[in-house]
Design a protein around this motif. Structure first.
Motif, PDB file in Angstrom:
ATOM      1  N   ARG A 136       0.905  -1.236   0.212  1.00  7.88           N
ATOM      2  CA  ARG A 136       0.114   0.025  -0.034  1.00  7.88           C
ATOM      3  C   ARG A 136       0.958   1.206   0.127  1.00  7.88           C
ATOM      4  O   ARG A 136       2.233   1.078   0.351  1.00  7.88           O
ATOM      5  CB  ARG A 136      -1.002   0.015   1.285  1.00  7.88           C
ATOM      6  N   THR A 158      -5.455   2.475  11.716  1.00  4.69           N
ATOM      7  CA  THR A 158      -4.756   1.329  11.100  1.00  4.69           C
ATOM      8  C   THR A 158      -3.710   0.954  12.465  1.00  4.69           C
ATOM      9  O   THR A 158      -3.029   1.631  13.117  1.00  4.69           O
ATOM     10  CB  THR A 158      -3.568   1.833  10.080  1.00  4.69           C
ATOM     11  N   ALA A 201      -5.619   6.306   2.623  1.00  3.83           N
ATOM     12  CA  ALA A 201      -5.466   4.979   1.694  1.00  3.83           C
ATOM     13  C   ALA A 201      -4.453   5.501   0.713  1.00  3.83           C
ATOM     14  O   ALA A 201      -3.901   4.474   0.233  1.00  3.83           O
ATOM     15  CB  ALA A 201      -6.932   4.857   1.216  1.00  3.83           C
ATOM     16  N   ASP A 202      -4.274   6.719   0.291  1.00  3.11           N
ATOM     17  CA  ASP A 202      -3.440   7.170  -0.436  1.00  3.11           C
ATOM     18  C   ASP A 202      -2.009   7.488  -0.172  1.00  3.11           C
ATOM     19  O   ASP A 202      -1.104   8.062  -0.606  1.00  3.11           O
ATOM     20  CB  ASP A 202      -3.730   8.058  -1.614  1.00  3.11           C
TER      21      ASP A 202
END
Length: 217
Positions: free
Chosen positions: A75, A117, A132-133
Motif C-alpha cells: 500500500r 490502522t 488510503a493514498d
C-alpha cells in the motif's frame, strides 16, 4: 465518549528525508543536537525506518525515511512519502496528536484524517490514522491521530538533550476552519498557533541549549 470530553494533545513532530542519515544530519544542523546513536527502528509493513529525538516528557521528534533494505509495501507509505518530491530534501512535514479515543476523534473530525490502522515496532504498538493514498491531511497541518496501546510512551526511553517545543505554527489560508477541526478532535494546546497565510506551511519553534531554533518544511 462525547466530543466535549475528547482529550488530544501533540505527540510528535515528523521530519521526512530522502535517507535517514540525511534527515538526522539536517536535524543536527538545525537544532545543534546530535541524534546519534540512532534510536528508532523499522516499520516493515510500510517500508520505512526512523530515528527519534526527545522533546521532553510525552513528546518527541521523528525522522523518517524509506528503508532501502525493506520490501516495497503493498500500500502507499504514510506521511505522503510516495508523493513526487515529497522527501527530496529533509524538512518538517507533519505532526501527530495523541488521543485517548481514536475512534471518537476520527468520527468528530470535519477533516478526513485517514483510516485507523494498527501498527507495531518492537515492543511498541499503536493505532494511527493513515489515508488510503498515504497523503497528509490538510497538507500536513491537520495531525494524524495516534492512540498508544503500549506503555511507557516512547519519549520516556530517549535521552533528554534539553530540546522543547515552544510553538507549532500552522500557516493556512482558512485558519478558522482548521481551528474548528482541531477543537473538534479535542486539541486545546497553547503551543499550537494558527496563522493566516496564502500557502499552507508548518513551522516548529523550539528551545534548545543553544537558544531558540526553527524547523520548517
Amino acid at each position: 465518549m462525547t466530543q466535549a470530553s475528547l482529550h488530544t494533545e501533540p505527540d510528535h513532530l515528523v521530519v521526512t528525508a530522502p535517507t535517514l542519515a540525511s534527515g538526522m544530519a539536517w536535524v543536527q544542523q538545525q537544532l545543534g543536537v546530535s541524534m546519534a546513536p540512532r534510536i528508532g527502528g523499522q516499520h516493515a509493513r510500510l517500508g520505512t525506518h526512523n530515528a527519534l529525538l526527545s522533546l521532553g516528557p510525552g513528546f518527541y521528534l521523528e525522522v523518517i525515511a524509506i528503508d532501502p533494505e525493506a520490501s516495497a509495501p503493498a500500500r502507499p507509505r504514510w506521511f505522503g512519502m510516495d508523493e513526487p518530491g515529497a522527501s527530496a530534501t529533509p524538512g518538517l512535514a507533519h505532526w501527530v496528536a495523541r488521543t485517548d479515543d481514536i475512534e471518537a476523534a476520527v468520527a468528530a473530525s470535519p477533516i478526513a484524517t485517514g483510516a485507523i490502522t494498527p501498527m507495531s515496532r518492537g515492543a511498541l504498538s499503536w493505532l494511527i490514522t493513515i489515508a488510503a493514498d498515504g497523503r497528509l491531511p490538510c497538507a500536513g497541518l491537520m495531525p494524524s491521530l495516534i492512540q498508544w496501546h503500549s506503555q511507557p510512551h516512547p519519549a520516556s526511553a530517549l535521552p533528554d538533550h534539553g530540546c522543547r517545543l515552544l510553538r507549532l505554527e500552522l500557516h493556512h489560508p482558512a485558519p478558522a476552519d482548521l481551528a474548528a477541526a482541531l477543537a473538534a478532535v479535542g486539541i486545546d494546546d497553547a503551543r499550537v498557533v494558527l496563522r493566516e497565510a496564502r500557502q499552507s506551511a508548518i513551522v516548529a519553534v523550539l528551545s534548545t541549549t543553544q537558544g531558540e531554533r526553527v524547523l520548517a518544511g
